[in-house]
Design an enzyme around this catalytic site. Structure first.
Site, PDB file in Angstrom:
ATOM      1  CB  SER A 148      15.205  86.027  49.183  1.00 37.18           C
ATOM      2  OG  SER A 148      13.809  85.892  49.074  1.00 37.18           O
ATOM      3  CG  ASP A 153       6.996  88.143  50.333  1.00 36.81           C
ATOM      4  OD1 ASP A 153       5.943  88.166  50.978  1.00 36.81           O
ATOM      5  OD2 ASP A 153       7.466  87.110  49.839  1.00 36.81           O
ATOM      6  CD  GLU A 211       0.365  84.118  53.927  1.00 41.28           C
ATOM      7  OE1 GLU A 211       1.029  84.882  53.192  1.00 41.28           O
ATOM      8  OE2 GLU A 211       0.308  84.262  55.154  1.00 41.28           O
ATOM      9  CB  THR A 226      -4.808  86.945  48.456  1.00 38.00           C
ATOM     10  OG1 THR A 226      -3.885  87.450  49.423  1.00 38.00           O
ATOM     11  CG2 THR A 226      -5.825  86.050  49.148  1.00 38.00           C
ATOM     12  N   GLY A 229      10.461  81.899  56.155  1.00 34.64           N
ATOM     13  CA  GLY A 229       9.194  82.449  55.674  1.00 34.64           C
ATOM     14  C   GLY A 229       9.014  83.907  56.029  1.00 34.64           C
ATOM     15  CG  LEU A 230      10.157  85.390  59.206  1.00 36.13           C
ATOM     16  CD1 LEU A 230      10.953  85.611  60.487  1.00 36.13           C
ATOM     17  CD2 LEU A 230       8.681  85.703  59.450  1.00 36.13           C
TER      18      LEU A 230
HETATM   19  C1  GLA Z   1       5.501  84.071  49.402  1.00 39.93           C
HETATM   20  C2  GLA Z   1       5.507  84.917  48.142  1.00 39.93           C
HETATM   21  C3  GLA Z   1       4.411  85.991  48.190  1.00 39.93           C
HETATM   22  C4  GLA Z   1       3.054  85.405  48.558  1.00 39.93           C
HETATM   23  C5  GLA Z   1       3.182  84.473  49.764  1.00 39.93           C
HETATM   24  C6  GLA Z   1       1.901  83.760  50.051  1.00 39.93           C
HETATM   25  O1  GLA Z   1       5.868  84.828  50.507  1.00 39.93           O
HETATM   26  O2  GLA Z   1       6.756  85.543  47.976  1.00 39.93           O
HETATM   27  O3  GLA Z   1       4.354  86.664  46.951  1.00 39.93           O
HETATM   28  O4  GLA Z   1       2.494  84.746  47.461  1.00 39.93           O
HETATM   29  O5  GLA Z   1       4.204  83.515  49.610  1.00 39.93           O
HETATM   30  O6  GLA Z   1       0.931  84.629  50.488  1.00 39.93           O
END
Ligand code: GLA
Length: 386
Positions: free
Chosen positions: A132, A176, A37, A39, A128-129
């Site tokens: 978008s 993502d 995360e 990273t 957080g999934l």
């Molecule tokens: C969001 C961002 C990703 C990543 C995460 C954290 O999901 O879209 O690019 O930075 O947070 O790991």
């Protein structure tokens, strides 16, 4: 946003709405991140997977520059606009995602005509999934094909990142969209964010007698807000002071020396990223040698690092993780950018109900909104359905 519209029903609804059949129907999944995360924008390692929840778009190119956008879940009604004069910041709500994709492709010199689009999605919004990114990846896959742009997966990833960064204004990395575009059934996506190299790593929780639970805390977050950007700025500062291109170039063995030159907060931010990169590598190794049941402690350590060093957790996420672990999960952590959204809990099947009940009970006792809890499995990346 929970819908179950199937492909032909979506195409029919498109026909009713816009008066013609769509050119096709495409889908792209949301994601969970197993580990790694914050990273990605440090040119490090991540291990997400595409989930079995997707955004679907029925889309038809037009002969003019008009764009008409509608979703099956209401929200904004029919949006009608023009690709002419589109600029960063244009659009409202989910319409920013397809518009952002069209904008980056045009900026790249690709001729993108107007289009009609009907969206359906069962990726929960703001959980957080990557709801978008699922929309952006479905749209860019459709437009790449229909305009014969011929962009490869790596290029599509970078273009959707530009749509998020420049058009939507969220300074996010490439994790993502890489999961959504490059995911594969039964596999996690081990991505080196420096060169976009991907290794697909088998992740079969079921055979190990496990499920991966997602606990959506219902605390919504936006990465266009300050918290995400300020963490990113701390990482950039840390890299600059340490004289490296990116924190990817700092190893766990360098942390002691770093503590002599970084201020206390920056040191903790850097320590999270450096140890998290190491945890991703260990996780990949353990998955290969001992399977999913062996990675619990790494998930726990990742959560502690985000809570204490990176400070991106929140009481609801911490409670979800603690309650899950106390009642049988073998490892749990928040997933995604933080400040809300979801936690994941790797749980033996025989303890699944116990964990679910315990988390719901703990939330009720704390006076928090009831969380949504469901299982996810690694699914295919973006594809054309019809
Ligand atoms: C969001 C961002 C990703 C990543 C995460 C954290 O999901 O879209 O690019 O930075 O947070 O790991």
């Amino acid at each position: 946003m929970t819908t179950t519209t199937d492909t032909s029903a979506l195409a029919e609804r498109f026909q009713e709405t816009f008066g013609t059949a769509p050119d096709g129907v495409w889908q792209a999944p949301g994601r969970v991140n197993l580990i790694g995360e914050h990273t990605d924008y440090n040119e490090g390692f991540v291990l997400p997977f595409a989930i079995d929840k997707t955004a679907k778009v029925a889309l038809r190119l037009r002969n003019d520059a008009t764009v008409r956008l509608l979703s099956t879940f209401g929200g904004h009604g029919l949006v009608e606009t023009s690709l002419e004069g589109l600029e960063p910041g244009s659009g409202q709500g989910w319409s920013r995602y397809p518009l952002g994709v069209a904008w980056v492709l045009k900026e790249r010199g690709i001729t993108v005509p107007g289009f009609d689009l009907l969206l359906d999605s069962d990726v929960p919004l703001g959980a957080g999934l990557s709801s978008s990114h699922a929309i952006e990846c479905a749209v860019i896959t459709a437009l790449n094909e229909l305009t014969d742009a011929g962009l490869n997966a790596e290029e599509l990833v970078l273009e959707t990142q530009r749509a998020e960064n420049i058009f939507v204004g969220a300074p996010t990395g490439i994790m993502d969209q890489s999961a959504s575009l490059r995911g594969a059934k039964g596999h996690a996506v081990f991505l080196d964010c420096r060169d976009q190299h991907v290794d697909l790593v088998p992740f079969d929780a079921e055979s190990a007698g496990l499920v991966l639970l997602v606990i959506d805390t219902k605390v919504s977050h936006s990465h266009a807000d300050g918290g995400y950007a300020s963490r990113r700025a701390s990482c950039e500062l840390g890299a600059e002071v340490l004289g490296v291109t990116a924190l990817r170039d700092v190893g766990v063995e360098d942390l002691e020396e770093a503590s002599g030159v970084l201020d206390e907060t920056t040191l903790r931010r850097v320590r999270h990223v450096v140890t998290e990169n190491d945890r991703v590598l260990q996780t990949v190794e353990l998955l290969g040698s001992h399977g999913p049941a062996s990675i619990g402690l790494l998930l726990d350590a990742s959560h502690a690092s985000m809570r204490d060093d990176f400070e991106i957790s929140c009481p609801e996420l911490d409670l979800a993780v603690e309650a899950a672990k106390t009642h049988g999960a073998i490892g749990a952590r928040m997933t995604g950018g933080g400040f809300g959204g979801s936690a994941i809990a790797l749980t033996p099947v025989r303890q699944e109900q116990q964990v679910r009940d315990a988390v719901v009970r703990a939330f009720a006792q704390a006076g928090f909104t009831e969380p949504d809890i469901f299982t996810v499995t690694p699914a295919a990346g973006a594809l054309r359905l019809a």
